[in-house]
Write an enzyme that holds these catalytic residues in place. Structure first.
Site, PDB file in Angstrom:
ATOM      1  CD  GLU A   1      -3.195  -2.422   7.403  1.00  0.00           C
ATOM      2  OE1 GLU A   1      -2.234  -2.494   6.899  1.00  0.00           O
ATOM      3  OE2 GLU A   1      -3.759  -1.411   7.069  1.00  0.00           O
TER       4      GLU A   1
ATOM      5  CB  SER B   1       5.619  -1.989  12.095  1.00  0.00           C
ATOM      6  OG  SER B   1       5.015  -0.498  12.203  1.00  0.00           O
TER       7      SER B   1
ATOM      8  CG  ASN C   1      -1.888   1.278   1.254  1.00  0.00           C
ATOM      9  OD1 ASN C   1      -1.772   2.163   0.502  1.00  0.00           O
ATOM     10  ND2 ASN C   1      -2.542   1.449   2.664  1.00  0.00           N
ATOM     11  CD1 TRP C   2       3.442   1.143  -3.043  1.00  0.00           C
ATOM     12  CD2 TRP C   2       3.440   2.180  -4.789  1.00  0.00           C
ATOM     13  NE1 TRP C   2       4.240   0.290  -4.008  1.00  0.00           N
ATOM     14  CE2 TRP C   2       4.258   1.131  -5.109  1.00  0.00           C
ATOM     15  CE3 TRP C   2       3.320   3.348  -5.758  1.00  0.00           C
ATOM     16  CZ2 TRP C   2       4.809   0.945  -6.279  1.00  0.00           C
ATOM     17  CZ3 TRP C   2       4.043   2.999  -6.840  1.00  0.00           C
ATOM     18  CH2 TRP C   2       4.659   1.771  -7.217  1.00  0.00           C
ATOM     19  CE  LYS C   3      -0.077   3.255   4.742  1.00  0.00           C
ATOM     20  NZ  LYS C   3      -0.076   3.343   6.355  1.00  0.00           N
TER      21      LYS C   3
ATOM     22  CD  GLU D   1      -2.838   5.351   6.795  1.00  0.00           C
ATOM     23  OE1 GLU D   1      -2.815   5.463   5.618  1.00  0.00           O
ATOM     24  OE2 GLU D   1      -1.941   4.893   7.429  1.00  0.00           O
TER      25      GLU D   1
ATOM     26  N   GLY E   1       2.955  -0.990   4.306  1.00  0.00           N
ATOM     27  CA  GLY E   1       2.970   0.316   3.952  1.00  0.00           C
ATOM     28  C   GLY E   1       4.378   0.884   3.706  1.00  0.00           C
TER      29      GLY E   1
ATOM     30  N   GLY F   1       2.879   2.506  10.808  1.00  0.00           N
ATOM     31  CA  GLY F   1       3.823   3.200  10.829  1.00  0.00           C
ATOM     32  C   GLY F   1       4.593   3.679  11.938  1.00  0.00           C
TER      33      GLY F   1
ATOM     34  CG  HIS G   1      -5.731   2.001   5.438  1.00  0.00           C
ATOM     35  ND1 HIS G   1      -5.159   2.880   6.317  1.00  0.00           N
ATOM     36  CD2 HIS G   1      -4.826   1.209   5.182  1.00  0.00           C
ATOM     37  CE1 HIS G   1      -4.089   2.504   6.587  1.00  0.00           C
ATOM     38  NE2 HIS G   1      -3.629   1.423   5.956  1.00  0.00           N
TER      39      HIS G   1
HETATM   40  P1  13P Z   1       3.183   0.314   7.479  1.00  0.00           P
HETATM   41  O1  13P Z   1       3.699  -0.859   7.098  1.00  0.00           O
HETATM   42  O2  13P Z   1       4.152   1.573   7.080  1.00  0.00           O
HETATM   43  O3  13P Z   1       3.358   0.276   9.142  1.00  0.00           O
HETATM   44  O4  13P Z   1       1.728   0.661   7.133  1.00  0.00           O
HETATM   45  C1  13P Z   1       0.978  -0.317   7.354  1.00  0.00           C
HETATM   46  C2  13P Z   1      -0.376  -0.191   6.442  1.00  0.00           C
HETATM   47  O5  13P Z   1      -1.166   0.692   6.880  1.00  0.00           O
HETATM   48  C3  13P Z   1      -0.518  -0.887   5.254  1.00  0.00           C
HETATM   49  O6  13P Z   1      -1.932  -0.642   4.621  1.00  0.00           O
END
Ligand code: 13P
Length: 243
Positions: free
Chosen positions: A167, A205, A11-13, A99, A226, A173, A97
């Site tokens: 998650e 993470s 997930n590149w966000k 976020e 992520g 993160g 998600h």
């Molecule tokens: P991180 O791997 O950066 O913790 O993010 C996880 C995430 O939100 C994947 O959707």
């Protein structure tokens, strides 16, 4: 149903301009020519779907969206429908998600409508769930996630079109991860609430150092990655950790 091979999804966000995104996708596609024991999925920002899709063509690495609107089309400025994602070459879409749930106020019923939209368009829905830190500390993590699942997964779920991503919000993160016992407990609880054979990904993470241990846990059917998915070397190391 036979066990599926794991799914490792990046997930590149909201990261990546055109040149960097294409270079990253090309690097992943090149590495994916080597034997590997997982399915691979890349979810770039919507602006890069076409370019990343072109860079991945023929590699076997799948393309996914990070969100979709519930409606197929209409006056929804700034939104992208599931049908548009499908048209852009996606096979998957992430919905719910954290976020978006916690950052943008999406409710379980919003997520449920988006998952239904994904299915309507012929996409596999990756439905994200996860507790906040205070909820875990209060001993409510399984109850919270169970309630999210009940509210977010539409009727008619099948193993072919549903993936659940666990998650924990506090692990995203932050470099923090739950104990392996906590991951096992949560994935077992999720397993009891979704169709047999549907994959359950762990996200939060995941990195090349912890991937092998997490991916080997019972009912962990892959990872939603992520930060570490933005470096081809790290993303590939996580894929290579699938035993
Ligand atoms: P991180 O791997 O950066 O913790 O993010 C996880 C995430 O939100 C994947 O959707």
């Amino acid at each position: 149903m036979p066990d599926r091979i794991p799914l490792v999804a990046g997930n590149w966000k909201m990261n990546g301009l055109r040149a960097d995104g294409i270079a990253l996708a090309r690097d992943i596609a090149a590495r994916a020519a080597a034997p590997h024991r997982c399915d691979l999925l890349v979810c770039p920002p919507a602006t890069l779907l076409a370019a990343v899709g072109a860079a991945l063509a023929g590699s076997g690495v799948a393309l996914g969206g990070q969100d979709c609107h519930a409606a197929p089309s209409g006056a929804f400025t700034g939104s992208t429908s599931a049908e548009m994602l499908k048209d852009a070459g996606c096979s998957h879409v992430i919905v719910g998600h954290s976020e978006r749930r916690h950052g943008l106020g999406e409710s379980d019923s919003d997520v449920r409508a988006k998952a239904s939209a994904a299915w309507r368009a012929g996409l596999i829905a990756i439905v994200c769930v996860g507790e906040m830190q205070a909820e875990r500390e209060a001993g409510r993590a399984v109850a919270v996630v169970s309630s999210q699942l009940a509210g977010s997964v539409p009727e008619g779920a099948t193993a072919d079109r549903l993936v659940v991503a666990y998650e924990p919000v506090w692990a995203i993160g932050t470099g923090l991860t739950p104990t392996t016992a906590d991951i096992v407990e949560m994935h077992a609880a999720i397993r009891g609430r979704i169709p047999a054979g549907a994959r359950i990904l762990y996200g939060g993470s995941v990195n090349p150092r912890n991937a092998a241990e997490i991916l080997a846990l019972p009912e962990v059917g892959g990872a939603l990655v992520g930060g570490a998915s933005l470096k081809a070397e790290d993303f590939w190391a996580i894929a290579a950790a699938c035993g």
